[in-house]
Design an enzyme around this catalytic site. Structure first.
Site, PDB file in Angstrom:
ATOM      1  N   ASP A  43     -75.595 -24.609 -30.718  1.00 26.28           N
ATOM      2  CA  ASP A  43     -76.419 -24.647 -31.921  1.00 26.28           C
ATOM      3  C   ASP A  43     -75.510 -24.608 -33.139  1.00 26.28           C
ATOM      4  O   ASP A  43     -74.421 -24.018 -33.099  1.00 26.28           O
ATOM      5  CB  ASP A  43     -77.374 -23.446 -31.948  1.00 26.28           C
ATOM      6  CG  ASP A  43     -78.559 -23.661 -32.879  1.00 26.28           C
ATOM      7  OD1 ASP A  43     -79.663 -23.917 -32.366  1.00 26.28           O
ATOM      8  OD2 ASP A  43     -78.382 -23.587 -34.114  1.00 26.28           O
ATOM      9  N   ASP A  87     -72.326 -29.109 -33.790  1.00 29.92           N
ATOM     10  CA  ASP A  87     -72.978 -29.962 -34.778  1.00 29.92           C
ATOM     11  C   ASP A  87     -73.180 -31.305 -34.103  1.00 29.92           C
ATOM     12  O   ASP A  87     -72.220 -32.063 -33.907  1.00 29.92           O
ATOM     13  CB  ASP A  87     -72.084 -30.101 -36.018  1.00 29.92           C
ATOM     14  CG  ASP A  87     -72.661 -31.041 -37.068  1.00 29.92           C
ATOM     15  OD1 ASP A  87     -73.717 -31.661 -36.811  1.00 29.92           O
ATOM     16  OD2 ASP A  87     -72.044 -31.180 -38.144  1.00 29.92           O
ATOM     17  N   VAL A  88     -74.408 -31.610 -33.689  1.00 29.87           N
ATOM     18  CA  VAL A  88     -74.627 -32.824 -32.900  1.00 29.87           C
ATOM     19  C   VAL A  88     -74.543 -34.096 -33.731  1.00 29.87           C
ATOM     20  O   VAL A  88     -74.666 -35.200 -33.190  1.00 29.87           O
ATOM     21  CB  VAL A  88     -75.967 -32.772 -32.125  1.00 29.87           C
ATOM     22  CG1 VAL A  88     -75.969 -31.646 -31.119  1.00 29.87           C
ATOM     23  CG2 VAL A  88     -77.145 -32.678 -33.068  1.00 29.87           C
ATOM     24  N   SER A 120     -91.071 -36.609 -29.969  1.00 33.50           N
ATOM     25  CA  SER A 120     -92.136 -36.110 -30.845  1.00 33.50           C
ATOM     26  C   SER A 120     -93.327 -37.047 -30.785  1.00 33.50           C
ATOM     27  O   SER A 120     -93.175 -38.253 -30.512  1.00 33.50           O
ATOM     28  CB  SER A 120     -91.642 -36.014 -32.292  1.00 33.50           C
ATOM     29  OG  SER A 120     -92.716 -35.772 -33.180  1.00 33.50           O
ATOM     30  N   TYR A 132     -87.726 -39.601 -39.569  1.00 30.78           N
ATOM     31  CA  TYR A 132     -87.981 -38.730 -38.421  1.00 30.78           C
ATOM     32  C   TYR A 132     -88.720 -39.505 -37.325  1.00 30.78           C
ATOM     33  O   TYR A 132     -88.321 -39.474 -36.153  1.00 30.78           O
ATOM     34  CB  TYR A 132     -88.801 -37.521 -38.855  1.00 30.78           C
ATOM     35  CG  TYR A 132     -89.124 -36.567 -37.718  1.00 30.78           C
ATOM     36  CD1 TYR A 132     -88.167 -35.666 -37.261  1.00 30.78           C
ATOM     37  CD2 TYR A 132     -90.372 -36.572 -37.104  1.00 30.78           C
ATOM     38  CE1 TYR A 132     -88.443 -34.795 -36.208  1.00 30.78           C
ATOM     39  CE2 TYR A 132     -90.659 -35.710 -36.061  1.00 30.78           C
ATOM     40  CZ  TYR A 132     -89.704 -34.815 -35.614  1.00 30.78           C
ATOM     41  OH  TYR A 132     -89.987 -33.957 -34.579  1.00 30.78           O
ATOM     42  N   LYS A 155     -87.205 -40.384 -33.535  1.00 31.83           N
ATOM     43  CA  LYS A 155     -87.849 -39.934 -32.299  1.00 31.83           C
ATOM     44  C   LYS A 155     -88.339 -41.124 -31.469  1.00 31.83           C
ATOM     45  O   LYS A 155     -88.353 -41.069 -30.236  1.00 31.83           O
ATOM     46  CB  LYS A 155     -88.996 -38.988 -32.622  1.00 31.83           C
ATOM     47  CG  LYS A 155     -88.535 -37.657 -33.211  1.00 31.83           C
ATOM     48  CD  LYS A 155     -87.594 -36.898 -32.292  1.00 31.83           C
ATOM     49  CE  LYS A 155     -87.251 -35.520 -32.805  1.00 31.83           C
ATOM     50  NZ  LYS A 155     -86.390 -34.748 -31.879  1.00 31.83           N
TER      51      LYS A 155
END
Length: 246
Positions: A38, A65-66, A144, A158, A162
């Site tokens: 995380d 940090d992805v 999502s 967003y 997704k």
């Protein structure tokens, strides 16, 4: 239950919310070791300590940090050093903005897609290199309902990110199939987490008459990550109380 007896697991975004509850559930169900990655290292360490104290699972935390490929590579190096192998990856790290299209810009688009979509792909790629030689693996991506309907209050970036996760899940499932690596996704609707606090989301229009809880999604993730779902791959499981029916 002992769904995850002896399994080793990496969960991104595991410090809080859906991913935290998923880590707790997998530890309770017999996981041998879990690495939580995380960006909030302090909170991740706190979560890891809580789960370790409550279960027999060895849970450790590391900062990741992805949006940074080097940070992702370091996460999986750490995971192998601590666990020796990788059985399950849960791609839970993500961000959501509720900005209007006028408020959004290229930087917001790039950051959201870097974390939600590119980060998911890069983590899966690292997992593949560890799972393929063993001929076993479970990857679950958190998408999502925005991928299905274009979002409710979230920004365009967003929903697009997704939607990309859903498509990437199918592609990865085809690549993983010959190596007994299943790749699936969950598509939650509005879940009560810190991410959705302060938004205008309500239970209106949800047939089950309530917002989702983190447990609702964690149970779905756990199923897809278990051997009970060994013949399921490339699917996206909708967890939305009936607000979207496919």
């Amino acid at each position: 239950m002992s769904q995850f007896d002896g399994r080793t697991i990496v969960i991104t975004g595991g410090a809080d919310g859906i991913s935290k509850r998923t880590a707790q559930l997998m530890a309770e169900r017999g996981a041998a070791a879990i690495v939580i990655g995380d960006i909030n290292a302090d909170l991740a360490a706190q979560t890891a300590a809580e789960i370790t104290a409550a279960t027999s699972c060895a849970v450790t935390a590391t900062r990741v940090d992805v949006s940074d490929p080097e940070s992702i590579a370091a996460l999986f190096t750490t995971a192998i050093e601590r666990m020796g192998r990788l059985d399950v990856l849960v791609n839970g790290a993500g961000i959501m903005r509720t900005s209007t299209i006028e408020q959004s810009d290229a930087a917001a688009w790039d950051l959201t897609c870097d974390i939600n979509l590119r980060g998911t792909f890069l983590c899966a790629r690292e997992a593949f290199t560890l799972m393929k030689p063993r001929g076993y693996g479970r990857i679950v991506n958190v998408a999502s309902v925005a991928a299905r309907i274009g979002g409710i209050a979230s920004g365009v970036e967003y929903a697009a990110s997704k939607g990309g996760v859903v498509a990437a899940t199918k592609s990865l499932a085809k690549l993983g199939g010959p190596f007994a690596i299943t790749v699936n996704a969950v598509a939650p609707s509005v879940i009560r987490t810190k991410m959705t606090e302060g938004t205008a989301y309500s239970a209106a229009g949800i047939p089950l008459g309530r917002l989702g809880e983190v447990e609702d999604v964690a149970y779905a993730i756990a199923f897809l990550a278990s051997d009970e779902a060994a013949y399921i791959t490339g699917t996206t499981l909708d967890v939305n109380g009936g607000s979207y029916m496919n």
